[in-house]
Design a protein around this motif. Structure first.
Motif, PDB file in Angstrom:
ATOM      1  N   ILE A   1       0.846  -1.184   0.000  1.00 13.51           N
ATOM      2  CA  ILE A   1       0.000   0.000   0.000  1.00 13.51           C
ATOM      3  C   ILE A   1       0.886   1.241   0.000  1.00 13.51           C
ATOM      4  CG2 ILE A   1      -1.753   1.307   1.251  1.00 13.51           C
ATOM      5  CD1 ILE A   1      -2.731  -1.308   2.450  1.00 13.51           C
ATOM      6  N   SER A   2       0.629   2.147  -0.926  1.00 17.32           N
ATOM      7  CA  SER A   2       1.357   3.402  -0.991  1.00 17.32           C
ATOM      8  C   SER A   2       0.419   4.549  -0.628  1.00 17.32           C
ATOM      9  CB  SER A   2       1.927   3.635  -2.392  1.00 17.32           C
ATOM     10  OG  SER A   2       2.445   4.943  -2.509  1.00 17.32           O
ATOM     11  N   MET A   3       0.843   5.436   0.298  1.00 18.30           N
ATOM     12  CA  MET A   3       0.005   6.557   0.691  1.00 18.30           C
ATOM     13  C   MET A   3      -0.029   7.642  -0.372  1.00 18.30           C
ATOM     14  SD  MET A   3       0.359   6.929   4.815  1.00 18.30           S
ATOM     15  CE  MET A   3       2.134   6.948   4.936  1.00 18.30           C
ATOM     16  N   ASN A   4       0.974   7.702  -1.249  1.00 20.01           N
ATOM     17  CA  ASN A   4       0.941   8.563  -2.425  1.00 20.01           C
ATOM     18  C   ASN A   4       0.548  10.006  -2.087  1.00 20.01           C
ATOM     19  OD1 ASN A   4       1.235   9.107  -5.141  1.00 20.01           O
ATOM     20  ND2 ASN A   4      -0.881   8.595  -5.645  1.00 20.01           N
ATOM     21  N   LEU A   5       1.335  10.627  -1.214  1.00 13.47           N
ATOM     22  CA  LEU A   5       1.048  11.989  -0.777  1.00 13.47           C
ATOM     23  C   LEU A   5       1.821  13.056  -1.553  1.00 13.47           C
ATOM     24  CD1 LEU A   5       0.961  11.396   3.078  1.00 13.47           C
ATOM     25  CD2 LEU A   5      -0.917  12.324   1.721  1.00 13.47           C
ATOM     26  N   ALA A   6       2.742  12.635  -2.390  1.00 22.51           N
ATOM     27  CA  ALA A   6       3.583  13.591  -3.108  1.00 22.51           C
ATOM     28  C   ALA A   6       2.735  14.589  -3.892  1.00 22.51           C
ATOM     29  CB  ALA A   6       4.534  12.861  -4.052  1.00 22.51           C
ATOM     30  N   GLY A   7       3.046  15.871  -3.730  1.00 18.76           N
ATOM     31  CA  GLY A   7       2.337  16.917  -4.446  1.00 18.76           C
ATOM     32  C   GLY A   7       1.110  17.450  -3.738  1.00 18.76           C
ATOM     33  N   LYS A   8       0.693  16.810  -2.653  1.00 17.03           N
ATOM     34  CA  LYS A   8      -0.432  17.319  -1.875  1.00 17.03           C
ATOM     35  C   LYS A   8      -0.009  18.578  -1.125  1.00 17.03           C
ATOM     36  CE  LYS A   8      -3.346  13.885  -2.764  1.00 17.03           C
ATOM     37  NZ  LYS A   8      -4.611  14.098  -3.509  1.00 17.03           N
ATOM     38  N   VAL A   9      -0.999  19.357  -0.711  1.00 18.71           N
ATOM     39  CA  VAL A   9      -0.750  20.584   0.044  1.00 18.71           C
ATOM     40  C   VAL A   9      -1.478  20.490   1.380  1.00 18.71           C
ATOM     41  CG1 VAL A   9      -1.090  23.076   0.108  1.00 18.71           C
ATOM     42  CG2 VAL A   9      -0.481  21.958  -2.047  1.00 18.71           C
ATOM     43  N   ALA A  10      -0.748  20.770   2.462  1.00 17.58           N
ATOM     44  CA  ALA A  10      -1.308  20.642   3.804  1.00 17.58           C
ATOM     45  C   ALA A  10      -1.084  21.895   4.623  1.00 17.58           C
ATOM     46  CB  ALA A  10      -0.691  19.447   4.531  1.00 17.58           C
ATOM     47  N   VAL A  11      -2.020  22.155   5.510  1.00 13.73           N
ATOM     48  CA  VAL A  11      -1.885  23.153   6.565  1.00 13.73           C
ATOM     49  C   VAL A  11      -1.789  22.408   7.887  1.00 13.73           C
ATOM     50  CG1 VAL A  11      -3.211  24.831   7.903  1.00 13.73           C
ATOM     51  CG2 VAL A  11      -3.093  25.042   5.426  1.00 13.73           C
ATOM     52  N   VAL A  12      -0.828  22.790   8.729  1.00 19.10           N
ATOM     53  CA  VAL A  12      -0.721  22.236  10.078  1.00 19.10           C
ATOM     54  C   VAL A  12      -0.703  23.401  11.055  1.00 19.10           C
ATOM     55  CG1 VAL A  12       0.566  20.766  11.667  1.00 19.10           C
ATOM     56  CG2 VAL A  12       0.640  20.288   9.205  1.00 19.10           C
ATOM     57  N   THR A  13      -1.689  23.482  11.936  1.00 19.02           N
ATOM     58  CA  THR A  13      -1.703  24.567  12.926  1.00 19.02           C
ATOM     59  C   THR A  13      -0.926  24.139  14.163  1.00 19.02           C
ATOM     60  OG1 THR A  13      -3.740  23.892  14.079  1.00 19.02           O
ATOM     61  CG2 THR A  13      -3.981  25.252  12.084  1.00 19.02           C
TER      62      THR A  13
ATOM     63  N   VAL B   1      -0.738  11.372   9.611  1.00 21.30           N
ATOM     64  CA  VAL B   1      -0.383  11.229   8.195  1.00 21.30           C
ATOM     65  C   VAL B   1      -1.224  10.135   7.554  1.00 21.30           C
ATOM     66  CG1 VAL B   1       1.461  10.576   6.587  1.00 21.30           C
ATOM     67  CG2 VAL B   1       1.944  12.150   8.473  1.00 21.30           C
ATOM     68  N   TRP B   2      -1.438   9.038   8.260  1.00 22.14           N
ATOM     69  CA  TRP B   2      -2.278   7.957   7.723  1.00 22.14           C
ATOM     70  C   TRP B   2      -3.702   8.456   7.474  1.00 22.14           C
ATOM     71  CZ3 TRP B   2      -6.551   5.158   9.760  1.00 22.14           C
ATOM     72  CH2 TRP B   2      -6.925   4.051   8.975  1.00 22.14           C
ATOM     73  N   LEU B   3      -4.274   9.172   8.436  1.00 17.95           N
ATOM     74  CA  LEU B   3      -5.630   9.694   8.248  1.00 17.95           C
ATOM     75  C   LEU B   3      -5.688  10.727   7.132  1.00 17.95           C
ATOM     76  CD1 LEU B   3      -6.959  10.085  11.916  1.00 17.95           C
ATOM     77  CD2 LEU B   3      -7.756   8.465  10.178  1.00 17.95           C
ATOM     78  N   ALA B   4      -4.597  11.439   6.926  1.00 18.40           N
ATOM     79  CA  ALA B   4      -4.556  12.435   5.856  1.00 18.40           C
ATOM     80  C   ALA B   4      -4.427  11.806   4.483  1.00 18.40           C
ATOM     81  CB  ALA B   4      -3.388  13.405   6.087  1.00 18.40           C
ATOM     82  N   SER B   5      -3.956  10.582   4.432  1.00 20.02           N
ATOM     83  CA  SER B   5      -3.604   9.949   3.161  1.00 20.02           C
ATOM     84  C   SER B   5      -4.738   9.114   2.589  1.00 20.02           C
ATOM     85  CB  SER B   5      -2.387   9.040   3.368  1.00 20.02           C
ATOM     86  OG  SER B   5      -2.773   7.829   3.981  1.00 20.02           O
ATOM     87  N   ALA B   6      -4.541   8.696   1.357  1.00 21.21           N
ATOM     88  CA  ALA B   6      -5.512   7.827   0.694  1.00 21.21           C
ATOM     89  C   ALA B   6      -5.533   6.424   1.279  1.00 21.21           C
ATOM     90  CB  ALA B   6      -5.210   7.759  -0.803  1.00 21.21           C
ATOM     91  N   SER B   7      -4.551   6.080   2.100  1.00 18.03           N
ATOM     92  CA  SER B   7      -4.571   4.767   2.759  1.00 18.03           C
ATOM     93  C   SER B   7      -5.768   4.618   3.692  1.00 18.03           C
ATOM     94  CB  SER B   7      -3.278   4.536   3.541  1.00 18.03           C
ATOM     95  OG  SER B   7      -2.192   4.377   2.658  1.00 18.03           O
ATOM     96  N   SER B   8      -6.327   5.739   4.142  1.00 23.71           N
ATOM     97  CA  SER B   8      -7.516   5.714   5.001  1.00 23.71           C
ATOM     98  C   SER B   8      -8.740   6.223   4.247  1.00 23.71           C
ATOM     99  CB  SER B   8      -7.282   6.565   6.250  1.00 23.71           C
ATOM    100  OG  SER B   8      -7.024   7.923   5.902  1.00 23.71           O
TER     101      SER B   8
END
Length: 261
Positions: A8-20, A237-244
């Motif tokens: 399983i690849s989370m494939n997050l490359a190129g995504k944009v995130a905000v972290v407060t 990161v897992w919840l942010a990714s397509a793995s979830s």
């Protein structure tokens, strides 16, 4: 997400995130973990010194990050931070709403009303403001998204003498449920994380960690130690990714069995 031969690849490359609250603790660890996964990260932090440090740490490992000074208790500041995100990186895919202040330490019968108001403003109202502007941007984009709100182990097993903090974090779980119900139709997933005691500066300020920790750690889980910020970050990161990709509306324990004790 790609699934092949059990991998399983989370494939997050190129995504944009905000972290407060990304200058220290769980927020910093999450921003760094996302940056290391190829995510372009906005460091939303009220303290410029720590915010810039997190930005530089991500960049030093080849990642992309921008510090944006943000007061999460101000709707105007949060809106401006989201606008800055789009201006720098063109979109918003992921939001980690982590900013908070430490628990109060008083009985309900004796609580300080000013501390109560400040705790709910920083730990609950700020999450509502972040959700408001994050969701508007994600809905306008029309490409879905993932939002993770930081709740607390206090929502799994409440402790005495933390009335304001506990009320605020229960409120975060409630907001998470409502946001998930309202926004699944837009392909936006909204989840919460409930970590028990985590080794951060906030924890160190609450307890005397120079003394023996044996009795203390035994109160917060079954593994004989506090959580590390990176362990909570990995769950975020897992919840942010397509793995979830089929997970929304949950309050996920990261608690070493704290809720079972």
């Amino acid at each position: 997400m790609t699934i092949a031969n059990g991998t399983i690849s989370m494939n997050l490359a190129g995504k944009v995130a905000v972290v407060t609250g990304a200058g220290t603790g769980i927020g910093r660890a999450t921003a760094i973990a996302l940056g290391g996964s190829g995510v372009k990260v906005i460091i939303a932090e009220i303290d410029a010194a720590t915010g810039v440090q997190t930005e530089q740490e991500i960049k030093s490992h080849g990642g992309q990050a921008v510090f944006v000074e943000t007061d999460v208790t101000s709707s105007e500041s949060v809106k401006a931070m989201i606008e800055s995100t789009v201006r720098h990186f063109g979109k918003l895919d992921i939001a980690i709403n982590n900013a908070a202040i430490s628990p109060d330490a008083m009985k309900i019968s004796e609580f300080d009303e000013e501390r109560w108001a400040k705790t709910l403003q920083v730990n609950l109202t700020s999450v509502a403001l972040c959700l408001k502007w994050e969701l508007q941007q994600m809905i306008e984009q029309g490409s879905g998204g993932s939002i993770v709100n930081l709740a607390s182990g206090a929502t799994l097993r409440p402790q005495a003498t933390m009335p304001a903090y506990t009320a605020a974090k229960y409120g975060v779980v409630g907001l998470t449920h409502v946001a998930a119900l309202e926004n699944g139709c837009h392909g936006i997933r909204v989840n919460a994380l409930a970590p028990s005691a985590t080794m951060t500066d906030m924890l160190a300020r609450r307890f005397d960690l120079d003394a023996s920790q044996d009795d203390l750690v035994s109160r917060f889980g079954l593994l004989g130690r506090f959580a590390r910020p990176e362990e909570v970050a990995h769950a975020a990161v897992w919840l942010a990714s397509a793995s979830s990709s089929f997970v929304t509306g949950i309050n996920m324990p990261i608690d070493a069995g704290f809720a079972l004790m």
